[in-house]
Design a protein around this motif. Structure first.
Motif: not given
Length: 435
Positions: A83-87, A353-358
């Motif tokens: 998720n972090v990588e995608r954003f 924790k989880v959604i992907g934004t920093n």
């Protein structure tokens, strides 16, 4: 506007406390700079009661840590990191390189070049912050950074297996069991066994934050960070139960973490206060969250939504959560926040924790002038220039001569003179006997 609880407070340290922290940090940095690994070992023994033969984990040690972690936790780490990588990739795609002929024969452009190396600090202490590994390391790798090293403490020699797994899966090239000021100093100045980095990222306590402050300039940093903050906007439609849960979820970060509730309804404000008191009785982290709520928690009743928005921008909080009837109005009206969370389906903790934004975000009202950590923090946006025609060079050379002499920069002017003269053949007097 009036306060039902608390009042606007400063989150700055007292002058004496700040000076003490700064002096300690300065001494540690200077010592590590002078004595390298020997000083590093001494400070690690003093502060973490741990001084191994090598602070760097071997591949075998890393794999042993990964093997200790519950398979479901490993799957969850991988999911969050995707998720972090995608954003981060979406952010990277928004950054444009270009080259344009801005006038005949004159070409200008820009490139986005990754920094050479990054040091990611992943705190230990009260909570093992696995998410900090995702935010700092994954984002750096998406930016194209070739060397990303990570440091995380091992108090009493206890290796934090889950943190090591998260750091490894995020893509770190080197992992060191180092904490606190000594870790930040080693990453910035280097030792006999640790090559220094170009940028340091990641949260930490007051000593870590001050180490980054003192070393800024020698290395780049992500942000000057303070305690976690949240401000929630509500109205008569806001569920007091949800608002209280979300306020306490951020208050549990530490006893100095401000949690502020701003609502247009006095009845709603009282209901939220009641919910918080009830929930603190059953919250496992109530000792910390309750201290934060007591010390820096606030409940403010605004006259209307316009005033609520003005209050929010004045606080410029790290996290702003909008639990009003029309949450997307905040996108149009608010300007000063680290990250915005719209509607009661969207918890601030998702961003943590989880959604992907920093989740590495500005605190202490720094949201007035900066956003949070993002892929662009690891990139250098640089320009290039090329003049491909003699005529364009002569035209700019004449302009430079006039512009520079207006500022009394004769040397600059002469750089323009000679390029114009090569085309026109009209060499200025100052060149006599020099060509």
């Amino acid at each position: 506007m009036f306060h039902l609880k608390g009042r606007k407070q400063t989150v700055a340290q007292s002058g004496d406390a700040a000076a003490s922290v700064a002096q300690t940090v300065s001494d540690v940095i200077s010592d590590i700079e002078e004595r390298g690994d020997a000083a590093l070992s001494e400070y690690s023994e003093r502060f973490d009661r741990f001084s191994p033969e090598s602070f760097r984990l071997s591949d075998e040690q890393i794999q042993a840590c990964v093997a200790q972690v519950d398979p479901q936790t490993l799957d969850d780490i991988r999911t969050v990191q995707r998720n972090v990588e995608r954003f981060a990739r979406l952010q990277l795609a928004s950054l444009t390189e270009f080259e344009a002929e801005v006038e005949p024969g004159v070409f200008l452009g820009q490139r986005n070049i990754p920094v050479g190396s990054v040091g990611a600090y992943v705190p230990g202490g009260r909570y093992p912050l696995l998410a900090s590994a995702h935010m700092t390391i994954v984002t750096a790798k998406v930016a194209g950074v070739q060397r990303v090293i990570a440091a995380t403490p091992a108090p009493d020699g206890e290796i934090p297996a889950a943190s090591i797994a998260a750091i490894h899966l995020a893509g770190a090239d080197e992992i060191y069991l180092l904490g606190g000021v000594q870790a930040i100093a080693a990453l910035a100045v280097g030792t006999e066994t640790i090559a220094p980095v170009d940028v340091i990222a990641g949260p930490g306590n007051a000593y870590v934050a001050d180490a980054k402050r003192q070393l800024f300039g020698r290395v780049g940093i992500d942000l000057f960070a303070g305690p976690t903050e949240v401000l929630i906007l509500g109205d008569e439609t806001t569920d007091p139960f949800v608002a209280a849960v979300d306020l306490l979820s951020q208050a549990e970060h530490g006893p100095d973490s401000p949690a502020v509730y701003v609502t247009t309804s006095e009845d709603n404000a009282h209901a939220v206060l009641d919910q918080i008191e009830r929930q603190l009785k059953v919250l496992p982290t109530a000792e910390i969250a309750g201290a934060a709520w007591e010390n820096v928690g606030e409940v403010i009743v605004a006259e209307d939504l316009d005033e609520a928005f003005r209050i929010s921008d004045e606080y410029a909080s790290e996290h702003v959560q909008v639990l009003t009837n029309e949450p997307r109005l905040a996108l149009e009206r608010l300007t000063d926040y680290g990250a915005l969370f719209l509607g009661d389906r969207t918890a601030v903790s998702y961003g943590d924790k989880v959604i992907g934004t920093n989740h590495v975000l500005p605190t202490r009202r720094a949201a007035r002038y900066t956003g949070g950590l993002w892929v662009g923090k690891y990139l250098k946006t640089v320009t290039f220039q090329e003049i491909r025609s003699d005529e364009a060079s002569a035209r700019l050379g004449k302009l430079l001569g006039r512009a520079a002499r207006a500022e009394r920069f004769e040397g600059h002017a002469r750089s323009g003179d000679i390029r114009a003269a090569r085309v026109t053949g009209e060499w200025p007097e100052w060149t006599a006997g020099l060509r």
